[in-house]
Write an enzyme that holds these catalytic residues in place. Sequence first.
Site, PDB file in Angstrom:
ATOM      1  N   ARG A 155     -23.854  42.682 -19.347  1.00 39.53           N
ATOM      2  CA  ARG A 155     -24.740  42.142 -19.230  1.00 39.53           C
ATOM      3  C   ARG A 155     -26.046  42.889 -19.290  1.00 39.53           C
ATOM      4  NH1 ARG A 155     -24.260  38.637 -13.965  1.00 39.53           N
ATOM      5  NH2 ARG A 155     -26.827  38.864 -14.309  1.00 39.53           N
ATOM      6  N   ASP A 203     -16.257  40.076 -12.231  1.00 39.12           N
ATOM      7  CA  ASP A 203     -18.099  40.213 -12.992  1.00 39.12           C
ATOM      8  C   ASP A 203     -18.530  41.787 -12.891  1.00 39.12           C
ATOM      9  OD1 ASP A 203     -20.331  39.225 -12.014  1.00 39.12           O
ATOM     10  OD2 ASP A 203     -20.278  40.845  -9.776  1.00 39.12           O
ATOM     11  N   LYS A 242     -18.996  37.521  -5.532  1.00 37.36           N
ATOM     12  CA  LYS A 242     -18.997  39.201  -4.650  1.00 37.36           C
ATOM     13  C   LYS A 242     -18.857  38.687  -3.181  1.00 37.36           C
ATOM     14  CE  LYS A 242     -20.935  40.939  -6.820  1.00 37.36           C
ATOM     15  NZ  LYS A 242     -22.354  41.708  -7.928  1.00 37.36           N
ATOM     16  N   SER A 281     -22.330  35.992 -10.215  1.00 39.40           N
ATOM     17  CA  SER A 281     -21.916  36.975 -10.043  1.00 39.40           C
ATOM     18  C   SER A 281     -22.439  36.820  -8.466  1.00 39.40           C
ATOM     19  CB  SER A 281     -23.492  38.178 -10.752  1.00 39.40           C
ATOM     20  OG  SER A 281     -23.202  39.361 -10.410  1.00 39.40           O
ATOM     21  N   HIS A 329     -27.149  37.075   2.565  1.00 35.88           N
ATOM     22  CA  HIS A 329     -27.698  38.149   1.729  1.00 35.88           C
ATOM     23  C   HIS A 329     -28.574  38.176   0.800  1.00 35.88           C
ATOM     24  CE1 HIS A 329     -26.282  39.885  -1.972  1.00 35.88           C
ATOM     25  NE2 HIS A 329     -27.143  38.795  -3.061  1.00 35.88           N
TER      26      HIS A 329
END
Lengths: 434, 434
Positions: free
Chosen positions: B168, B161, B187, B183, B82
């Site tokens: 947010r 989330d 995921k 967050s 990621h």
Amino acid sequence: MRTVDLIQRKRDGEELAPEEIDFLVEGYTTGEIPDYQMSAFLMAVFFAGMTDREVSRLTECMLRSGETVDLSSVEGIKVDKHSTGGVGDKTSLIVAPLAASAGVVVPMMSGHALGHTGGTVDKLESIPGFRTNLTPDEVRAQLKEMGLCFISQTDRLAPADGKIYSLRDVTATVESIPLISSSIMSKKLAEGLDALVLDVKVGNGAFMKKQVDARRLAQMMVGIGRRMDKRVQALITDMSQPLGYAVGNALEVMEASQTLQNAGPTDLTKLSIELAARMIFLAKKTPTLDDARRLAEQKLVDGSGYKKFKQVVAAQGGNPQALDKFELLPNATGMREVTSPRGGYVTAIDAEDIGTASNMIGAGRDRKEDPIDPAVGIILEVKVGEKVDAGSVLCRLYYTREERVEDAAEMVEDAFRISAQKPEERELILEVVG
Amino acid sequence: MRTVDLIQRKRDGEELAPEEIDFLVEGYTTGEIPDYQMSAFLMAVFFAGMTDREVSRLTECMLRSGETVDLSSVEGIKVDKHSTGGVGDKTSLIVAPLAASAGVVVPMMSGHALGHTGGTVDKLESIPGFRTNLTPDEVRAQLKEMGLCFISQTDRLAPADGKIYSLRDVTATVESIPLISSSIMSKKLAEGLDALVLDVKVGNGAFMKKQVDARRLAQMMVGIGRRMDKRVQALITDMSQPLGYAVGNALEVMEASQTLQNAGPTDLTKLSIELAARMIFLAKKTPTLDDARRLAEQKLVDGSGYKKFKQVVAAQGGNPQALDKFELLPNATGMREVTSPRGGYVTAIDAEDIGTASNMIGAGRDRKEDPIDPAVGIILEVKVGEKVDAGSVLCRLYYTREERVEDAAEMVEDAFRISAQKPEERELILEVVG
């Protein structure tokens, strides 16, 4: 202009421009800005603070959001007093008549009880028949006739503050000095005042626990007043023990009456004289503050203040006889003594616990809608610095319903600290700001 | 348990208990806790932070709020990569096939473009026919068959989330390290991974502008993984200029194809090898990290990675020929050169400006609903440290619609800094965490 950008800039410690503050307050009042953005903004203010310029604009903006009381037809300098809230703080009932009897015009606007602290309106309403919801015409007429009225805050004054306050209450953003300052000042300035005396309480029984915070609050409120061309002075006063001996609505009316007859507790009398003197001096009734102190004292000693209080009680529908004959006030049916577990000196009386215990037996509210019991409360028998024997009475709880009395008594017992050593004396009036 | 008390305790810097975090997240997901309380809580977290224990519980709680992908029937160690988002960052398209061709099982889950940064899903969808919305059964089947699939995040994974992120976004609480960490990790962990390699970008083109913040983010995410028994490593890598030369969806697919054929830019190749090596090592395919590096390099040089990519493109409905014949990809119709105003060295290329300019001509979105133009983007001709003459081409803008091209060209021109002195070389891989 995007709300999220303004939240972000406040979050990052920047100063917002006047029109940006207007955008936020107006947008929130009309419902264009949702609660969730305003609450994020308020939390950002909690952490990042506000400049004097920002907080003045916020105050003005909230003030402009509703009606203002037009007192221009009433001659004289209009002066009010505001306390940030304490336990046993019944000074308004004493100070306002003293100042009015010295010629000051006093449109005294007060609120209901909040948290563990009492509310002047609740105290006055324990006098049978007394009403505080005067119309603007009634306010002006009564001020012209006797120079004093007691009125309750209405939702029509600074409604933006009302809406923001409700949101603060459920989002843990009450304890912010700029938000407290602007909330108080927007409501006070909506009354059409020329000058204002603030009593900023500090100590365990006050919302401000530390003197440095009380000072910042006082300075901010004095600054807001100055920017709006009002004369504002603030006293920072001790609230580490209850003021006087009585806590609870009718009980405090009785103590105020005694004090206006020059038979009240020393601390309460002293603070009342000082606050009244500041009002008299700001109203330019005397050339010096010392003269004002002497005048306030004279009005206490010669009974003029007491007479004025009775006159106003009668004018607002209350029974003035109740101020002499306390049996005409609501009276409790039960009494519970709390005694000292040992001998020694009283070194502390936690005022917040006393206030909370008094509320537990019905003197205050858990929620806005709850009724209060005007008769109940607590009478202290001793104050900090006094000597007690084991088993001697520390205070008495007056109640009308048994439930929670024992819990309240336990809390009260814990509120007293008894030690072998005599504590140092603590000043009542700690600082003057403005 | 009262929400306002939890907000207050977080505001005052206290650590919340696991069941208190659960109460907040579950209450918000079910709608019992209103937006305005959650936004105040999020702003309090922005200022007061969260402990490792709190952020791990928050992650778990968001993870549990939705479905998780069950990959237990797929043999082998599942590893994903990621990136926190950059400009020209097409490494996923290169790294995933390299790791898969070395025997790692790679369920690569990605998102759409966010702000000025690109999104892997958008890039892949520029390949005609490519679909990323695979069903769980399709995911399992494809992983069993070829060890790799590219899937887009769905709302069914970690919906709490999703709800919190939307809030947010409009309350200026995006840039909080605990909130970003939880967050991302909620995921990622919903995919059924065993291990994860993180590429935390730092620099003007990244969300983290400072290395100290990137480090804290990396440490927090590695810690969350560790507490949930996942092997997580993070690289902190430079994003002070775009990665590679291509910015824009189809343009980046082309560059990724070239890189998988060992004809890509040096920086992109180097970073891709390192990330793939970390995945291979975490999957225990080699005894040492150096062995993993050699294996990744070998898979690049011998074309296995490229072959794997084409296989997966075909399996997911895309035309694999488009990876050789770029005319089969969406192509721009117009081109605008940006030239250097003077001779000298390129000392900086503001990656955020390049990303924003690319979005202006259609490569990204202003709002979620906006369509993107897969054909358009920017190709750099030079990178930081290279020498240019006055009038030589710095980069080319590829567009399909004229509007905003001149504005974008101006922004791109400003993004390049040309100076007489040669800049010091900056490391691409700055730190390893975990």
